[in-house]
Design a protein around this motif. Sequence first.
Motif, PDB file in Angstrom:
ATOM      1  N   CYS A  21       0.854  -1.184   0.000  1.00 28.16           N
ATOM      2  CA  CYS A  21       0.000   0.000   0.000  1.00 28.16           C
ATOM      3  C   CYS A  21       0.891   1.236   0.000  1.00 28.16           C
ATOM      4  CB  CYS A  21      -0.981  -0.036   1.156  1.00 28.16           C
ATOM      5  SG  CYS A  21      -0.249  -0.419   2.735  1.00 28.16           S
ATOM      6  N   GLU A  39       2.609   3.462   1.556  1.00 26.01           N
ATOM      7  CA  GLU A  39       3.240   3.886   2.800  1.00 26.01           C
ATOM      8  C   GLU A  39       4.627   4.415   2.472  1.00 26.01           C
ATOM      9  OE1 GLU A  39       3.394   0.588   5.581  1.00 26.01           O
ATOM     10  OE2 GLU A  39       1.698  -0.211   4.486  1.00 26.01           O
ATOM     11  N   HIS A  90      -0.346  -6.517   0.583  1.00 28.24           N
ATOM     12  CA  HIS A  90      -1.674  -7.023   0.915  1.00 28.24           C
ATOM     13  C   HIS A  90      -2.003  -8.151  -0.055  1.00 28.24           C
ATOM     14  CE1 HIS A  90      -3.258  -3.965   3.746  1.00 28.24           C
ATOM     15  NE2 HIS A  90      -2.362  -3.184   3.179  1.00 28.24           N
ATOM     16  N   CYS A 150      -3.385  -3.155   9.141  1.00 26.72           N
ATOM     17  CA  CYS A 150      -2.439  -2.258   8.460  1.00 26.72           C
ATOM     18  C   CYS A 150      -2.889  -0.813   8.691  1.00 26.72           C
ATOM     19  CB  CYS A 150      -2.422  -2.573   6.975  1.00 26.72           C
ATOM     20  SG  CYS A 150      -1.242  -1.581   6.063  1.00 26.72           S
ATOM     21  N   CYS A 185      -3.122   1.453   6.733  1.00 29.07           N
ATOM     22  CA  CYS A 185      -3.906   1.972   5.606  1.00 29.07           C
ATOM     23  C   CYS A 185      -5.389   1.640   5.751  1.00 29.07           C
ATOM     24  CB  CYS A 185      -3.381   1.427   4.281  1.00 29.07           C
ATOM     25  SG  CYS A 185      -3.864  -0.271   3.942  1.00 29.07           S
TER      26      CYS A 185
HETATM   27 ZN   LIG Z   1      -1.892  -1.336   3.968  1.00 31.91          ZN
END
Ligand SMILES: [Zn+2]
Length: 457
Positions: free
Chosen positions: A266, A268, A277, A335, A337
């Motif tokens: 993701c 980050e 993921h 996570c 996110c």
């Molecule tokens: Zn994530």
Amino acid sequence: MPSYKERRLWNQDMETLSRDALRALQLERLKKQVVYNYENSAFYKRKFEQGGAKPEDIQSFEDFAHIPIMTKDEHRRAQEASTEEHGNPYALLACAPREKIIRINSTSGTTGIPTLYTLTRHDVDIVNEMHARKYWRAGIRPGDVMLQALSLSMFTGGLPLSQGIMHMGACVVPVGIEGGTKRVLDFVRLTSPVAIIATPSFGQYLIEKCPELSGKTAADLGLRWFFCAGEPGGGNPEVRNMLAQGFGAKVFDHTGGGHAFHGISCDEPPEQFSGMHLVSEDHCLLELVDPNTKKPVPIEDGAVGEMVFTFLDWEGGPFMRYALGDMLQVFTKPCPCGMPGIRFKITGRADDMLIVKGVNVYPEAIKSALLKFAPQVTGLFRILLDEPGPLVNPPLRIRVEYGEGVTEQDLPALERKIATYFKEEVRVAPEFEWVPPESLPREMKKTQYIEIKGASV
Ligand SMILES: [Zn+2]
């Protein structure tokens, strides 16, 4: 009303399913899949017999874990048997009638005879869906041009991946890597892509070579996304930082070719990378096993094991408990996110694992450790073995490229620092052999980190 382009996810319902709902769906699909495999393939029927079970005995994931693991070697042997019995290498493992098979792929790998698997239209649709989920999450939308700079051959990241990009409505330029670096750069100029898909090693190579080949820096190419694939480097914070800075782009690591195991990181910051993921759990049951004993390893936060996958709701060549040889670390904690589901890091190939004085060492771990010392080292290295692993007669010998601006006088002090780090973090005490910058070959495809004496690479 917001336009569909503003949707955060490609498949909102499936990608946000709760863990319980997802596990229930997986179990329901697994029960159907085992009956289907058993009834349609002599190979899988035999697997059940080896496990002393019938498909109707599989009522839980625990029941299923008693079916023996399928390995790549076994797959190759089955292909040979299939050629003898049926006149082609895939009939024994295929579960769908021949007229329904519309694609034959090969699992990625750099060694040995390719292992084949077959897909029906239904399976190809699933693969396309998974590619769409990944790129959509990363922010790609219809109208964006993506340059595909991976191998276009039977490697499943080639054409299947291009098809997936078209499926989500973005535009792909499948230039491939076979025509060389100059051609890739020519097509960047000709088609103005916003994203590139390539191996991290090729990315590093482009950053180095861009000024010489195109008269501008990699950051001037206009790429806003760099998608790493084909090798594990994209999971390495130092590699991600180098690519992010070199291209001035967001860096995503992703995996998954023409089959059902697909993941993407993701958005980050590179140093907070916490894995990819897994986006395809509705079509892929993931298990972990110990690489030596093949005994199950529970999927808990931080667990490490060899990846074993089973395709769900799949028709052509639905793999069942297949250990492809990738080592994964999984993360089950939420996570930052906000997306649910398992995350994973590919920590290396089970085949590449070396054992030095009882310690398991992966080339990727060596790469990570060395990159902590960039730019005093370039990050390129080779492990020098007298004979094939996994057992290494100590010391482990590593040929390392020192960085630009480092002199021979600097090497002893640098080596002491690196040796201390290796002892503490990698738990080995290697013998280093130093070579000047740019003396190790730059690979455009998968980098071979291990060099065996006398073997031609
Ligand atoms: Zn994530």
